[in-house]
Scaffold this motif. Structure first.
Motif, short mmCIF file in Angstrom:
data_model
loop_
_atom_site.label_atom_id
_atom_site.label_comp_id
_atom_site.label_asym_id
_atom_site.label_seq_id
_atom_site.Cartn_x
_atom_site.Cartn_y
_atom_site.Cartn_z
N LYS A 181 26.75 39.13 33.19
CA LYS A 181 26.06 38.80 31.94
C LYS A 181 26.67 39.55 30.76
CE LYS A 181 21.47 37.82 33.74
NZ LYS A 181 20.24 38.51 34.15
N GLU A 182 27.15 40.74 31.04
CA GLU A 182 27.58 41.59 29.94
C GLU A 182 29.09 41.50 29.68
OE1 GLU A 182 25.05 44.98 29.86
OE2 GLU A 182 26.70 46.25 29.15
N THR A 183 29.87 41.27 30.73
CA THR A 183 31.32 41.36 30.58
C THR A 183 32.08 40.20 31.21
OG1 THR A 183 31.07 43.77 30.72
CG2 THR A 183 33.29 42.88 30.96
N CYS A 184 31.77 39.88 32.46
CA CYS A 184 32.54 38.86 33.17
C CYS A 184 31.96 37.48 32.88
CB CYS A 184 32.56 39.15 34.68
SG CYS A 184 33.93 38.38 35.56
N TRP A 185 32.01 37.12 31.59
CA TRP A 185 31.50 35.83 31.12
C TRP A 185 32.38 34.70 31.65
CZ3 TRP A 185 30.74 36.86 25.12
CH2 TRP A 185 29.74 37.83 24.95
N ARG A 186 31.93 33.50 31.37
CA ARG A 186 32.73 32.33 31.75
C ARG A 186 34.13 32.49 31.15
NH1 ARG A 186 33.31 27.33 29.92
NH2 ARG A 186 31.98 27.71 28.11
N VAL A 187 34.18 32.92 29.89
CA VAL A 187 35.43 33.39 29.31
C VAL A 187 35.28 34.92 29.25
CG1 VAL A 187 36.94 33.36 27.30
CG2 VAL A 187 35.64 31.31 27.92
N PRO A 188 35.96 35.62 30.16
CA PRO A 188 35.66 37.04 30.37
C PRO A 188 36.18 37.97 29.27
CG PRO A 188 37.47 36.34 31.78
CD PRO A 188 36.98 35.11 31.08
N LEU A 189 35.49 39.09 29.10
CA LEU A 189 35.89 40.10 28.12
C LEU A 189 36.66 41.21 28.84
CD1 LEU A 189 32.43 40.32 26.30
CD2 LEU A 189 34.37 38.82 25.76
N CYS A 190 37.87 40.88 29.25
CA CYS A 190 38.63 41.79 30.12
C CYS A 190 38.99 43.11 29.44
CB CYS A 190 39.88 41.11 30.64
SG CYS A 190 39.53 39.65 31.65
N ASP A 191 39.10 43.11 28.13
CA ASP A 191 39.53 44.34 27.45
C ASP A 191 38.46 45.43 27.51
OD1 ASP A 191 37.94 42.73 25.89
OD2 ASP A 191 38.80 43.42 23.99
N ARG A 192 37.22 45.03 27.78
CA ARG A 192 36.17 46.05 27.87
C ARG A 192 35.66 46.23 29.30
NH1 ARG A 192 30.38 43.36 26.25
NH2 ARG A 192 31.19 43.01 24.15
N CYS A 193 36.41 45.69 30.28
CA CYS A 193 35.90 45.63 31.66
C CYS A 193 36.23 46.89 32.46
CB CYS A 193 36.46 44.41 32.37
SG CYS A 193 35.87 44.25 34.06
N CYS A 194 35.23 47.38 33.19
CA CYS A 194 35.40 48.58 34.03
C CYS A 194 36.25 48.30 35.27
CB CYS A 194 34.04 49.12 34.45
SG CYS A 194 33.06 47.95 35.41
N MET A 195 36.61 47.03 35.47
CA MET A 195 37.39 46.67 36.67
C MET A 195 38.83 46.32 36.31
SD MET A 195 34.76 46.20 39.03
CE MET A 195 33.86 44.71 38.70
N ARG A 196 39.17 46.51 35.05
CA ARG A 196 40.51 46.16 34.54
C ARG A 196 41.64 46.56 35.50
NH1 ARG A 196 38.93 48.32 30.20
NH2 ARG A 196 40.16 50.20 30.49
N GLU A 197 41.60 47.81 35.96
CA GLU A 197 42.72 48.35 36.74
C GLU A 197 42.83 47.72 38.13
OE1 GLU A 197 40.27 50.08 35.40
OE2 GLU A 197 41.11 51.50 33.96
N ILE A 198 41.73 47.17 38.63
CA ILE A 198 41.80 46.65 40.00
C ILE A 198 41.59 45.14 40.05
CG2 ILE A 198 41.02 48.82 41.05
CD1 ILE A 198 38.25 47.56 41.36
N CYS A 199 41.54 44.49 38.89
CA CYS A 199 41.27 43.04 38.87
C CYS A 199 42.53 42.27 38.49
CB CYS A 199 40.15 42.72 37.88
SG CYS A 199 39.70 40.98 37.86
N PRO A 200 43.03 41.45 39.41
CA PRO A 200 44.24 40.66 39.12
C PRO A 200 44.04 39.76 37.91
CG PRO A 200 43.45 40.27 41.39
CD PRO A 200 42.48 41.20 40.73
N TYR A 201 42.83 39.23 37.77
CA TYR A 201 42.55 38.32 36.66
C TYR A 201 42.66 39.05 35.33
CZ TYR A 201 40.26 34.57 34.08
OH TYR A 201 39.98 33.57 33.20
N GLY A 202 42.12 40.26 35.29
CA GLY A 202 42.15 41.03 34.05
C GLY A 202 43.56 41.43 33.64
#
Length: 233
Positions: A208-229
């Motif tokens: 709801k807060e970050t991994c939206w349908r169009v995700p907000l990867c620049d603010r995501c706590c999973m950036r370092e481990i997420c291939p998508y990000g």
DNA sequence: GCCCAGGTGGGTA
DNA sequence: TACCCACATGGG
């Protein structure tokens, strides 16, 4: 000789490690979520049915209506007319369908369990799940939510957010079907109700807060481990 | 106006 | 199995 077995065991261990790493990142970012809101197991079950494809805010309104009308008990909701119940449920949307579902649950409770909710919830997990799934209006997600949040037993709850988040993380089945996703979590995590409880809530918070349908990867706590990000399409 | 929200059941190919 | 649709109100 057990090379293949050993290999799959190692793979499972790595999956388990990854899932726990994701959990710890989410927990560090968002903290404890305090799910499920509700003052009693009964209220949690009513909420689980009413929240299907509905915003929680509206579920709270409907529950407030039921309480204000003085019918918020298994017995009263079992006896009230479908029409009156529907009126009180208006804020959740699909109010006729949900009045039917709620009363289908209560019919089952009174038919098979003599109205004894505690006894139903005390059944062993597999039997409880089977009983719930046989009730009109209770599909796998609602069943698992009831088992986890009302009965306190470790059944992992999968929803659309879960699939979205873990699909992006490159984890989980390729299919969208419910049972493979549930099995994936159940087989990769210790059967711990408080872990499942917090994990599901954190996934929803994150979606709801970050991994939206169009995700907000620049603010995501999973950036370092997420291939998508690291390389969005 | 349009999309989404803590899904499920029923029908069709 | 895999889609499609109905169910319906409230908020951004």
């Amino acid at each position: 000789m057990n090379r293949k077995l050993t290999r799959s065991t190692v793979m499972a261990a790595k999956t388990s490690e990854k899932l726990l790493a994701v959990f710890h990142r989410l927990y560090a970012r968002y903290g404890p979520q305090g799910w499920w809101p509700g003052e009693s197991p009964f209220e949690m079950i009513v909420g689980a049915i009413l929240t299907q494809a509905a915003a929680w805010r509206n579920v709270e309104r409907a529950i407030a209506n039921l309480k204000a009308a003085g019918v918020f008990s298994p017995q009263d909701l079992h006896q009230i007319s479908r029409e009156d119940l529907g009126r009180l449920l208006r804020p959740v949307g699909y109010f006729n369908a949900k009045a039917h579902k709620l009363q289908a649950f209560l019919d089952a409770l009174y038919r098979d369990g003599h109205g004894d909710l505690a006894r139903l919830l005390a059944l062993p997990l597999p039997e409880l799940r089977e009983r719930l799934l046989a009730i009109h209006g209770i599909g796998p997600e609602t069943a698992d939510a009831i088992i986890l949040y009302a009965a306190g037993k470790p059944s992992f709850v999968v929803d659309a957010y879960t699939r979205r988040v873990f699909h992006r993380l490159g984890l989980g089945p390729t299919s969208d079907a419910y049972e493979p996703w549930r099995s994936f979590f159940m087989e990769s995590l210790p059967a711990d109700a408080s872990l499942f409880n917090e994990y599901h809530a954190l996934i929803d918070r994150h979606a709801k807060e970050t991994c939206w349908r169009v995700p907000l990867c620049d603010r995501c706590c999973m950036r370092e481990i997420c291939p998508y990000g690291q390389s969005p399409p």
